[in-house]
Write a protein that holds these residues in place. Sequence first.
Motif, PDB file in Angstrom:
ATOM      1  N   LEU B 146      42.656   3.590  25.512  1.00 29.48           N
ATOM      2  CA  LEU B 146      42.605   2.236  24.967  1.00 29.48           C
ATOM      3  C   LEU B 146      42.988   1.223  26.037  1.00 29.48           C
ATOM      4  O   LEU B 146      42.394   0.153  26.155  1.00 29.48           O
ATOM      5  CB  LEU B 146      43.559   2.149  23.770  1.00 29.48           C
ATOM      6  CG  LEU B 146      43.563   0.849  22.973  1.00 29.48           C
ATOM      7  CD1 LEU B 146      42.198   0.571  22.402  1.00 29.48           C
ATOM      8  CD2 LEU B 146      44.597   0.919  21.854  1.00 29.48           C
ATOM      9  N   GLY B 147      43.977   1.589  26.838  1.00 30.94           N
ATOM     10  CA  GLY B 147      44.429   0.700  27.915  1.00 30.94           C
ATOM     11  C   GLY B 147      43.314   0.405  28.900  1.00 30.94           C
ATOM     12  O   GLY B 147      43.164  -0.730  29.360  1.00 30.94           O
ATOM     13  N   THR B 148      42.522   1.431  29.207  1.00 31.55           N
ATOM     14  CA  THR B 148      41.408   1.240  30.137  1.00 31.55           C
ATOM     15  C   THR B 148      40.397   0.260  29.556  1.00 31.55           C
ATOM     16  O   THR B 148      39.914  -0.629  30.246  1.00 31.55           O
ATOM     17  CB  THR B 148      40.721   2.595  30.414  1.00 31.55           C
ATOM     18  OG1 THR B 148      41.701   3.514  30.846  1.00 31.55           O
ATOM     19  CG2 THR B 148      39.633   2.464  31.467  1.00 31.55           C
ATOM     20  N   VAL B 149      40.098   0.422  28.272  1.00 33.84           N
ATOM     21  CA  VAL B 149      39.136  -0.479  27.631  1.00 33.84           C
ATOM     22  C   VAL B 149      39.655  -1.913  27.700  1.00 33.84           C
ATOM     23  O   VAL B 149      38.934  -2.837  28.084  1.00 33.84           O
ATOM     24  CB  VAL B 149      38.878  -0.071  26.167  1.00 33.84           C
ATOM     25  CG1 VAL B 149      38.070  -1.132  25.447  1.00 33.84           C
ATOM     26  CG2 VAL B 149      38.172   1.264  26.111  1.00 33.84           C
ATOM     27  N   LYS B 150      40.940  -2.068  27.355  1.00 28.56           N
ATOM     28  CA  LYS B 150      41.524  -3.422  27.364  1.00 28.56           C
ATOM     29  C   LYS B 150      41.456  -4.034  28.748  1.00 28.56           C
ATOM     30  O   LYS B 150      41.068  -5.183  28.918  1.00 28.56           O
ATOM     31  CB  LYS B 150      42.968  -3.377  26.881  1.00 28.56           C
ATOM     32  CG  LYS B 150      43.050  -3.203  25.379  1.00 28.56           C
ATOM     33  CD  LYS B 150      44.471  -3.294  24.890  1.00 28.56           C
ATOM     34  CE  LYS B 150      44.467  -3.047  23.385  1.00 28.56           C
ATOM     35  NZ  LYS B 150      45.681  -3.226  22.724  1.00 28.56           N
ATOM     36  N   SER B 151      41.847  -3.236  29.745  1.00 29.49           N
ATOM     37  CA  SER B 151      41.891  -3.807  31.091  1.00 29.49           C
ATOM     38  C   SER B 151      40.482  -4.070  31.618  1.00 29.49           C
ATOM     39  O   SER B 151      40.233  -5.079  32.271  1.00 29.49           O
ATOM     40  CB  SER B 151      42.677  -2.910  32.043  1.00 29.49           C
ATOM     41  OG  SER B 151      41.971  -1.729  32.292  1.00 29.49           O
ATOM     42  N   GLN B 152      39.537  -3.162  31.284  1.00 30.89           N
ATOM     43  CA  GLN B 152      38.157  -3.373  31.745  1.00 30.89           C
ATOM     44  C   GLN B 152      37.564  -4.624  31.105  1.00 30.89           C
ATOM     45  O   GLN B 152      36.893  -5.410  31.771  1.00 30.89           O
ATOM     46  CB  GLN B 152      37.299  -2.162  31.388  1.00 30.89           C
ATOM     47  CG  GLN B 152      37.699  -0.912  32.125  1.00 30.89           C
ATOM     48  CD  GLN B 152      36.696  -0.529  33.186  1.00 30.89           C
ATOM     49  OE1 GLN B 152      35.522  -0.383  32.909  1.00 30.89           O
ATOM     50  NE2 GLN B 152      37.142  -0.389  34.400  1.00 30.89           N
ATOM     51  N   ALA B 153      37.819  -4.787  29.799  1.00 27.47           N
ATOM     52  CA  ALA B 153      37.292  -5.958  29.103  1.00 27.47           C
ATOM     53  C   ALA B 153      37.901  -7.233  29.692  1.00 27.47           C
ATOM     54  O   ALA B 153      37.189  -8.203  29.975  1.00 27.47           O
ATOM     55  CB  ALA B 153      37.581  -5.863  27.607  1.00 27.47           C
ATOM     56  N   ALA B 154      39.214  -7.185  29.910  1.00 19.87           N
ATOM     57  CA  ALA B 154      39.890  -8.381  30.426  1.00 19.87           C
ATOM     58  C   ALA B 154      39.396  -8.716  31.832  1.00 19.87           C
ATOM     59  O   ALA B 154      39.116  -9.875  32.148  1.00 19.87           O
ATOM     60  CB  ALA B 154      41.403  -8.163  30.436  1.00 19.87           C
ATOM     61  N   ARG B 155      39.249  -7.665  32.657  1.00 21.82           N
ATOM     62  CA  ARG B 155      38.795  -7.924  34.025  1.00 21.82           C
ATOM     63  C   ARG B 155      37.357  -8.391  34.051  1.00 21.82           C
ATOM     64  O   ARG B 155      36.993  -9.264  34.826  1.00 21.82           O
ATOM     65  CB  ARG B 155      38.980  -6.667  34.872  1.00 21.82           C
ATOM     66  CG  ARG B 155      40.359  -6.599  35.491  1.00 21.82           C
ATOM     67  CD  ARG B 155      40.704  -5.246  36.021  1.00 21.82           C
ATOM     68  NE  ARG B 155      39.658  -4.698  36.889  1.00 21.82           N
ATOM     69  CZ  ARG B 155      39.446  -3.399  37.062  1.00 21.82           C
ATOM     70  NH1 ARG B 155      40.187  -2.533  36.427  1.00 21.82           N
ATOM     71  NH2 ARG B 155      38.516  -2.971  37.862  1.00 21.82           N
ATOM     72  N   GLY B 156      36.542  -7.799  33.161  1.00 21.62           N
ATOM     73  CA  GLY B 156      35.134  -8.196  33.080  1.00 21.62           C
ATOM     74  C   GLY B 156      35.013  -9.663  32.683  1.00 21.62           C
ATOM     75  O   GLY B 156      34.284 -10.438  33.314  1.00 21.62           O
ATOM     76  N   LEU B 157      35.768 -10.046  31.658  1.00 21.58           N
ATOM     77  CA  LEU B 157      35.719 -11.439  31.197  1.00 21.58           C
ATOM     78  C   LEU B 157      36.217 -12.376  32.291  1.00 21.58           C
ATOM     79  O   LEU B 157      35.652 -13.447  32.508  1.00 21.58           O
ATOM     80  CB  LEU B 157      36.568 -11.613  29.935  1.00 21.58           C
ATOM     81  CG  LEU B 157      35.984 -11.037  28.645  1.00 21.58           C
ATOM     82  CD1 LEU B 157      36.971 -11.215  27.498  1.00 21.58           C
ATOM     83  CD2 LEU B 157      34.660 -11.705  28.302  1.00 21.58           C
ATOM     84  N   ALA B 158      37.286 -11.941  32.978  1.00 25.43           N
ATOM     85  CA  ALA B 158      37.840 -12.788  34.040  1.00 25.43           C
ATOM     86  C   ALA B 158      36.808 -13.010  35.131  1.00 25.43           C
ATOM     87  O   ALA B 158      36.634 -14.129  35.635  1.00 25.43           O
ATOM     88  CB  ALA B 158      39.096 -12.145  34.614  1.00 25.43           C
ATOM     89  N   LYS B 159      36.082 -11.940  35.465  1.00 20.19           N
ATOM     90  CA  LYS B 159      35.069 -12.067  36.514  1.00 20.19           C
ATOM     91  C   LYS B 159      33.947 -12.994  36.072  1.00 20.19           C
ATOM     92  O   LYS B 159      33.458 -13.809  36.848  1.00 20.19           O
ATOM     93  CB  LYS B 159      34.490 -10.698  36.862  1.00 20.19           C
ATOM     94  CG  LYS B 159      35.394  -9.900  37.758  1.00 20.19           C
ATOM     95  CD  LYS B 159      34.676  -8.681  38.278  1.00 20.19           C
ATOM     96  CE  LYS B 159      35.602  -7.900  39.204  1.00 20.19           C
ATOM     97  NZ  LYS B 159      34.975  -6.704  39.725  1.00 20.19           N
ATOM     98  N   LEU B 160      33.531 -12.855  34.813  1.00 22.60           N
ATOM     99  CA  LEU B 160      32.481 -13.727  34.296  1.00 22.60           C
ATOM    100  C   LEU B 160      32.933 -15.182  34.338  1.00 22.60           C
ATOM    101  O   LEU B 160      32.203 -16.076  34.745  1.00 22.60           O
ATOM    102  CB  LEU B 160      32.120 -13.358  32.857  1.00 22.60           C
ATOM    103  CG  LEU B 160      31.324 -12.077  32.645  1.00 22.60           C
ATOM    104  CD1 LEU B 160      31.015 -11.892  31.167  1.00 22.60           C
ATOM    105  CD2 LEU B 160      30.022 -12.107  33.430  1.00 22.60           C
TER     106      LEU B 160
END
Lengths: 308, 173
Positions: B146-160
């Motif tokens: 779950l942590g990976t999903v959260k961090s990936q989503a957060a990093r993805g959004l940040a990059k966008l």
Amino acid sequence: MTEIEDILSRALAAEADRHAPPVFNAYRVAAAATAATAKRRFWRRPLFSLVAVAIGAAGAGGAAVLAASDGQHRLADAVTVTIRSRTGSVSPETTDVSVTAWAHNRAVAEGLKDVSATVRHDPWRLQVTGHAADLEALKTFAEPGVLQIRPAVPVPTSAPTQGGVTQACQTSTVKTGTQWPACGRAGDMPVWVTDPVGIDYHVAASRSLVFSQGTDRDIWGVAVTFDDAGARALADFSSRYADQESAILLDGAVVATPDPSGALHGGGVEFAAGPGQRAADLLGAILTTQGPADLEGATVTVSTVSTR
Amino acid sequence: MKHRPPPAVDPGFVEFVAARSAALFRTAVLIVGDRHVAEDLVQGALERAYRHWDRVASMDAPEAYVRRILANLAADHHRRRGRAPLPLPLMDHDGPARDAYPDVDEHDAVIRMLNDLPPRMRAVLVLRYYDDMTEAQIAEALGVSLGTVKSQAARGLAKLREAMVAQKEERTA
């Protein structure tokens, strides 16, 4: 929803609308699925002649690895390691997705590149393909890394030994309900393990550490931390067997015989992995990415797929 | 006229393909950014599901299972092929077209940026913001924590977000 989330949702919806989906024909899908199964058997046949066959008598619970000649794999080649469960089937909880996901996680944990994992059925087998250079690590995918702690009693001095090594010791992860003589992979650390009480697999995390200073190279070890249930079980265990020897078993082999008043505390255990940090890192990776229990006692075959 | 009878295929599977393949295709095309690849992946996922259809059909959510296969195929696809091909842009936007269709332009830009992200991250974002899956469902589907999903989503959004800001500055400059 934040602004960027909103923009992304709308952009994805708009993008999806741009692509008119093709019509998928269920009959054609079914035919292709059936044909692929039949075809696979056919075109795999010549490959089988290349297979460095390895059929192992799975010993007492250990994974048997047989490769005709590992040395023949060229480093540029890809290898496929096929892992068959002992029974030819797996429990319903062991879904294809969970197994392939675990294999990917294991590959990441061990730093292996270009690993692909596929589960095939009838009989059940996991095929892991990767670089030939990583063969040894790929073969460890058949080792689920089962960590157990069991109360133990010292081997009576009257037990038959040869050169200080107890004979006829077993490596087993299977609960038998009776005592059995266990020892390390090298026949060292003989103890009588009393079953079935003890703690089974509960590793939450692991880290490598210098376990003892060696004369030549340091001996590295692994410190594993248990999850909450494991930590509770460990506390119960160490108070219950406070005055008794215990054995830490990894895949059925003894890796340490800690004094309960010493090493078993703080929700985790430490034990030696071997010379060099790499051994400890690898063991740590195996322990924290425990594979499906169905892989216990699996047989492994290796085939080379030439990339050119 | 000779009629070959269609092969016996579970009617439930026929129905499933008819009802759900389009949605599966959309998820795939968003993750991989190429309709031909997406078509192959959906076909592959359906074939896999068909091989175990007895088991899949008896599940509470057969679609979730097939989507899980698909998401993994899609997320892994680029690992084997190297970098993702950029999708063909709908049109080359020049200055005036940009002003006339700000929304289309913005969407297009977001999709391009999305395609620059690593495949797993893209899969997380698509499953989260297109398929409306929860973080826990995504973690299960992709076999990550779950942590990976959260961090990936957060990093993805940040990059966008970063890329959007950079683009806006560029446009106003």
